[in-house]
Design an enzyme around this catalytic site. Structure first.
Site, short mmCIF file in Angstrom:
data_model
loop_
_atom_site.label_atom_id
_atom_site.label_comp_id
_atom_site.label_asym_id
_atom_site.label_seq_id
_atom_site.Cartn_x
_atom_site.Cartn_y
_atom_site.Cartn_z
CG ASP A 165 -0.31 -0.12 2.55
OD1 ASP A 165 0.73 0.15 2.65
OD2 ASP A 165 -0.93 -0.66 3.53
CB SER A 166 0.41 4.57 1.34
OG SER A 166 0.02 4.19 2.68
#
Length: 386
Positions: A165-166
């Site tokens: 993810d981020s």
């Protein structure tokens, strides 16, 4: 507001120092019709599409959406053209290993680089920003008549894939403040400064970063966009399109997975799971499917799943993770025939969390990269002799 509004010509002349400094300028796209497309080595997932006239015959565009895509080529000559259809992303260009130069939001254009000097040159273009909701295109390198196209650089012996993810995208890493608008996050993100890319460079490995901010395996951050989880998007060439990614040449020796966004925010009324235990069950089932898919794509790959020390958190979800989930993943890997699966415990290093929305800073990413690189280098057997 922080902005990348710098004269491209001045930057390139400084970065690619030569006896006659090169320059870069927009030119009529028809100029490319008299040029030869450059063969490229591509890192990451792209949809390759033929380009219409005035592009020369055999020219292709590279539509992309995942972060950290890169293109590499070699040629002989003192000029090079670059085509873009991208008004949103930032790129970095480097020639002959020189200091990379920012090409922010080039738009629909053809750029001409001149003054490189005669002889053989290598060129690399990196996508910098994340474009989770945007499909855009790099339309290739072109060598003007009189130059010579060389074969694409060969793939590196080592290949490594990252899924997450981020935390893997370099989310807002160039920000001087934690408070950012959505557009500021996009402009301040730098995937090239994120720990997966730093690890790959340290290992001299080709890499693929299949990561998207806010995505969980079966539940996204705060339950948003339930139809766009990594369980759905990972299989795709472009997250916004349903065509499946297929590349038999992509055979990573190591796949690193970090997907925990499912559990960062408490469940809300109306979501698909009545409680955390049900979410853990769904997560575990999806992880089994992911492991099987990864093994089918890359039968020789080892799985590395950096793991939170859940034993430090005595709640029910942590208990399930520290026992049931890890066991289920290990059993799924063994059942699928995965040659090796590891759960290295994430280090408890002090984090600045000074990027947008309290994400990791440059220093935080470097700490993570150093730890992951050392862990991988200490296990040469993961690379199958490469």
């Amino acid at each position: 507001m922080w902005r990348l509004m710098i004269c491209i010509s001045s930057l390139l002349a400084t970065a690619l120092a030569a006896s006659e400094p090169p320059t870069i300028a927009s030119v009529d796209p028809a100029v490319a019709a008299q040029s030869i497309p450059l063969a490229v080595h591509v890192g990451g997932r792209v949809a390759v599409v033929p380009l219409p006239p005035p592009a020369p015959r055999g020219a292709h565009g590279y539509r992309h959406q995942w972060p950290a895509i890169y293109w590499e080529g070699e040629f002989v000559g003192d000029q090079l053209l670059l085509g873009f259809d991208d008004d949103k992303n930032e790129y970095r260009l480097s020639v002959d290993g020189g200091v990379p130069v920012a090409l922010p939001q080039p738009g629909r254009t053809m750029l001409e680089i001149t003054g490189l000097g005669p002889g053989k040159h290598s060129v690399r273009l990196d996508k910098v920003t994340e474009s989770a909701t945007l499909v855009r295109s790099f339309d290739g390198f072109f060598v003007p008549r009189g130059g010579k196209v060389l074969p694409a650089p060969p793939p590196r012996a080592r290949q490594i894939e990252f899924i997450g993810d981020s935390g893997m995208t370099g989310y807002g890493i160039r920000s001087a403040t934690r408070t950012c608008s959505a557009e500021e996050v996009r402009l301040r993100t730098d995937s090239g400064a994120a720990w997966p890319v730093l690890v790959a460079h340290a290992l001299d490995a080709d890499y693929e970063v299949d990561a998207m901010s806010g995505r969980g395996l079966v539940r996204n951050y705060d339950g948003v966009e339930p139809e766009r989880t990594m369980a759905v998007l990972y299989e795709r060439t472009l997250p916004d399109e349903k065509s499946l990614w297929q590349d038999p040449a992509w055979q990573p020796q190591v796949v690193v997975v970090m997907l925990f966004a499912d559990f960062l925010i408490d469940l809300k009324p109306g979501e698909a799971w009545p409680d955390q235990a049900a979410l853990v069950t769904a997560y575990t089932g999806a992880y089994r499917e992911l492991v099987a898919s990864l093994h089918e794509r890359a039968p020789e790959a080892a799985l590395v799943l950096p793991w939170i020390d859940f034993d430090k958190y005595p709640d029910e979800t942590a208990r399930l993770f520290s026992t049931d989930v890890k066991t289920a993943i290990r059993d799924a890997a063994a059942g699928a025939g995965v040659r090796r699966v590891d759960f290295p415990v994430l280090p408890d290093f002090p984090a600045e969390n000074s990027a947008c929305d309290y994400h990791w800073s440059h220093a935080d990413h470097r700490q993570m990269a150093n730890w992951m690189t050392e862990w991988l280098l200490a296990r040469p057997e993961l690379w199958r002799g490469r």
